[in-house]
Enzyme design. Structure first.
Site, PDB file in Angstrom:
ATOM      1  N   ASP A  17       0.941  -1.294   0.010  1.00 53.10           N
ATOM      2  CA  ASP A  17       0.061  -0.018   0.008  1.00 53.10           C
ATOM      3  C   ASP A  17       0.637   1.294   0.056  1.00 53.10           C
ATOM      4  O   ASP A  17       2.089   1.179   0.255  1.00 53.10           O
ATOM      5  CB  ASP A  17      -0.893  -0.116   1.280  1.00 53.10           C
ATOM      6  CG  ASP A  17      -1.787   1.181   1.388  1.00 53.10           C
ATOM      7  OD1 ASP A  17      -2.466   1.665   0.571  1.00 53.10           O
ATOM      8  OD2 ASP A  17      -1.583   1.784   2.689  1.00 53.10           O
ATOM      9  N   ASP A  19      -0.161   5.349   0.856  1.00 53.73           N
ATOM     10  CA  ASP A  19      -0.634   6.205   1.951  1.00 53.73           C
ATOM     11  C   ASP A  19      -0.580   5.681   3.321  1.00 53.73           C
ATOM     12  O   ASP A  19      -1.730   4.739   3.345  1.00 53.73           O
ATOM     13  CB  ASP A  19      -1.489   7.212   1.787  1.00 53.73           C
ATOM     14  CG  ASP A  19      -1.475   8.003   0.248  1.00 53.73           C
ATOM     15  OD1 ASP A  19      -0.231   8.233   0.129  1.00 53.73           O
ATOM     16  OD2 ASP A  19      -2.653   8.249  -0.394  1.00 53.73           O
TER      17      ASP A  19
END
Length: 216
Positions: A17, A19
């Site tokens: 991932d 952010d």
């Protein structure tokens, strides 16, 4: 909880991932949503709490059901693009060393954001980019659907059971688990439900991520 077993002797892959996992963008997200909320006469704190749990169109449906969702989305995109150009970003401690240490072609980014913003943030923080980026435009179903992580695995020609997902958010964790992958949580005080392993920081997770990637 220990990691699920993977097949020995086969190449391993790491799917990140972005952010909250590699880049610290919490203050940026809060600011963007705050400006958007104020422009629409809404309470910034209430809007941000909804935005944390849902995708933008779902957020608009909850907080501004009387507004045109496409107009809302266009305004949000304009704010986000401006933030990529002018906002202050930082990579989490250890992110650069970790990504540079991984073998090219053995890792990917899986994000609910858009690729041009990810590229902008990575340029500004000095992080290397992989050959595979699965963004919001690449899939019809976002996290917590398994589709984004399965898409990344397919582009890497990887079996799901040979992939390690690195996440910080519950929706991303569920996405990785539903894809049949190993899922480790980072950058949270407590382990997101379902994670096979948890590390309070990315720096602490890094040697274990590299060890996983070097199997096979």
């Amino acid at each position: 909880m220990t990691s699920e077993p993977s097949h020995p002797g086969r190449r391993k892959y790491v799917l990140f991932d972005v952010d909250g996992t590699l880049i610290d963008a919490v203050s940026n997200q809060r600011r963007v949503w705050g400006v958007w909320a104020e422009r629409h006469g809404l309470d910034p704190a209430e809007v941000y709490e909804v935005a944390l749990r849902t995708r933008p169109l779902e957020t608009f449906a909850q907080v501004a059901p009387d507004r045109n969702p496409q107009e809302c989305l266009a305004a949000l995109h304009e704010l986000e693009d401006d933030d990529v150009r002018s906002g202050v970003y930082s990579a989490f401690d250890g992110a650069s060393e970790l990504l540079h240490a991984l073998h090219p072609g053995s890792w990917a980014l899986v994000t609910s954001n858009y690729e041009h913003r990810v590229r902008g943030r990575f340029r500004r923080t000095g992080l290397p980019l992989p050959s595979v980026i699965v963004d919001a435009a690449a899939v019809e179903e976002g996290k917590p659907s398994p589709v984004p992580y399965l898409r990344a695995a397919a582009l890497l020609s990887a079996a799901p059971e040979d992939c390690l997902v690195i996440e910080d958010a519950p929706s991303g964790v569920r996405s990785g688990l539903r894809a049949g992958m190993n899922v480790w949580g980072v950058n949270t005080a407590t382990a997101p439900e379902g994670t096979h392993r948890h590390f309070p920081t990315l720096r602490e997770a890094s040697p274990h991520i590299l060890a996983f990637a070097q199997q096979g």
